[in-house]
Motif scaffolding. Structure first.
Motif, PDB file in Angstrom:
ATOM      1  N   ARG A   1      -1.113  -5.401  -2.490  1.00 33.55           N
ATOM      2  CA  ARG A   1      -2.561  -5.613  -2.558  1.00 33.55           C
ATOM      3  C   ARG A   1      -3.227  -5.262  -1.228  1.00 33.55           C
ATOM      4  O   ARG A   1      -4.293  -4.646  -1.198  1.00 33.55           O
ATOM      5  N   PHE A   2      -2.585  -5.638  -0.131  1.00 33.93           N
ATOM      6  CA  PHE A   2      -3.139  -5.322   1.191  1.00 33.93           C
ATOM      7  C   PHE A   2      -3.235  -3.802   1.391  1.00 33.93           C
ATOM      8  O   PHE A   2      -4.237  -3.299   1.904  1.00 33.93           O
TER       9      PHE A   2
ATOM     10  N   GLU B   1      -3.476  -1.495  -0.928  1.00 32.91           N
ATOM     11  CA  GLU B   1      -4.513  -0.971  -1.815  1.00 32.91           C
ATOM     12  C   GLU B   1      -5.904  -1.186  -1.244  1.00 32.91           C
ATOM     13  O   GLU B   1      -6.820  -0.400  -1.503  1.00 32.91           O
ATOM     14  N   GLU B   2      -6.080  -2.246  -0.459  1.00 28.52           N
ATOM     15  CA  GLU B   2      -7.366  -2.524   0.171  1.00 28.52           C
ATOM     16  C   GLU B   2      -7.546  -1.771   1.489  1.00 28.52           C
ATOM     17  O   GLU B   2      -8.571  -1.896   2.150  1.00 28.52           O
ATOM     18  N   GLY B   3      -6.524  -0.996   1.870  1.00 28.97           N
ATOM     19  CA  GLY B   3      -6.621  -0.180   3.073  1.00 28.97           C
ATOM     20  C   GLY B   3      -6.196  -0.862   4.354  1.00 28.97           C
ATOM     21  O   GLY B   3      -6.428  -0.339   5.451  1.00 28.97           O
ATOM     22  N   ASP B   4      -5.565  -2.034   4.248  1.00 28.84           N
ATOM     23  CA  ASP B   4      -5.154  -2.773   5.448  1.00 28.84           C
ATOM     24  C   ASP B   4      -3.708  -2.452   5.816  1.00 28.84           C
ATOM     25  O   ASP B   4      -2.906  -2.019   4.991  1.00 28.84           O
TER      26      ASP B   4
ATOM     27  N   LYS C   1     -14.905   1.121   6.257  1.00 29.30           N
ATOM     28  CA  LYS C   1     -13.900   0.073   6.075  1.00 29.30           C
ATOM     29  C   LYS C   1     -13.307  -0.307   7.421  1.00 29.30           C
ATOM     30  O   LYS C   1     -12.843   0.550   8.177  1.00 29.30           O
TER      31      LYS C   1
ATOM     32  N   LYS D   1      -2.736  -7.517   8.214  1.00 28.49           N
ATOM     33  CA  LYS D   1      -2.289  -8.725   7.530  1.00 28.49           C
ATOM     34  C   LYS D   1      -0.834  -8.999   7.910  1.00 28.49           C
ATOM     35  O   LYS D   1      -0.078  -8.078   8.208  1.00 28.49           O
TER      36      LYS D   1
ATOM     37  N   GLU E   1      -7.833  -4.095   8.790  1.00 32.79           N
ATOM     38  CA  GLU E   1      -7.270  -5.333   9.312  1.00 32.79           C
ATOM     39  C   GLU E   1      -5.750  -5.265   9.262  1.00 32.79           C
ATOM     40  O   GLU E   1      -5.173  -4.453   8.539  1.00 32.79           O
TER      41      GLU E   1
END
Length: 210
Positions: A150-151, A153-156, A123, A128, A126
């Protein structure tokens, strides 16, 4: 005319003397060495195999997984070639090094395939950005917080930017309370990586997922 000829006859021996001195000087000089621009020796990509293994002895594991103990390297290479395979050094830091008889071509292909799959699964984190205003209303705040969740949870990571305009600079305590509220609301899923700090007329804070 006569004067010119006389002058030329006087200068001729001097010119000859200077040429002779220059010739002797050149003979006495050491030749100029050009810098060595040979390319650096290429480093091997991967373990040593077969004749590249310089140790006199190795600890040998054959193609069936049988440990033959310490054997002469020459004999181990011969066994590998008779089996139609290669002798591959798999543990160079032991004494003697551990080598295994295997198909090196298949081994290398399998290793490259595993590395490619690992890169696909890796992964890329990023950063954000979420922009806030000191007087943000509750609805906009909820929307921003859902996006932030959400960011995470996506690992950002999330860069929270709070910008002051005009007279808002006189009420910085409102922005400070808002950033404290953000930290409190995401405390279970995120941590502060960079605490709030001023950059011009805005305050920046960076949060990272736990």
């Amino acid at each position: 005319m006569v004067l010119a000829r006389g002058l030329a006859s006087l200068l001729a021996p001097i010119a000859l003397f200077l040429q002779t001195i220059g010739f002797v000087h050149n003979l006495g000089e050491l030749p100029i060495r050009r810098p060595n621009r040979a390319p650096p020796a290429a480093t091997k990509d991967g373990p040593r195999t077969n004749d590249e293994i310089r140790n006199a002895q190795v600890q040998l594991i054959d193609q069936n997984g049988t440990n033959h103990g310490t054997v002469e390297t020459v004999a181990a290479v011969k066994m590998a070639l008779e089996a139609g395979m290669d002798l591959v050094e798999i543990s160079p830091n032991t004494n003697p090094p551990v080598c295994k008889i295997m198909d090196y071509g298949k081994f290398k292909y399998s290793a490259q395939k595993k590395a490619a799959e690992a890169r696909k699964k890796q992964k890329v984190v990023e950063i954000k950005e979420i922009k806030l205003r000191p007087m943000i209303d509750d609805h906009d705040y909820d929307v921003k917080m859902r996006a932030m969740q959400r960011f995470f949870e996506e690992g950002d990571k999330v860069k929270v930017t709070l910008r002051y305009r005009g007279r808002e600079m006189a009420h910085q305590e409102i922005g400070t309370k808002l950033l404290d509220k953000v930290k409190s609301d995401v405390a279970e899923i995120a941590k502060v990586e960079q605490d709030a700090r001023f950059e011009g007329r805005q305050v920046v804070m960076v949060l990272a997922p736990r």
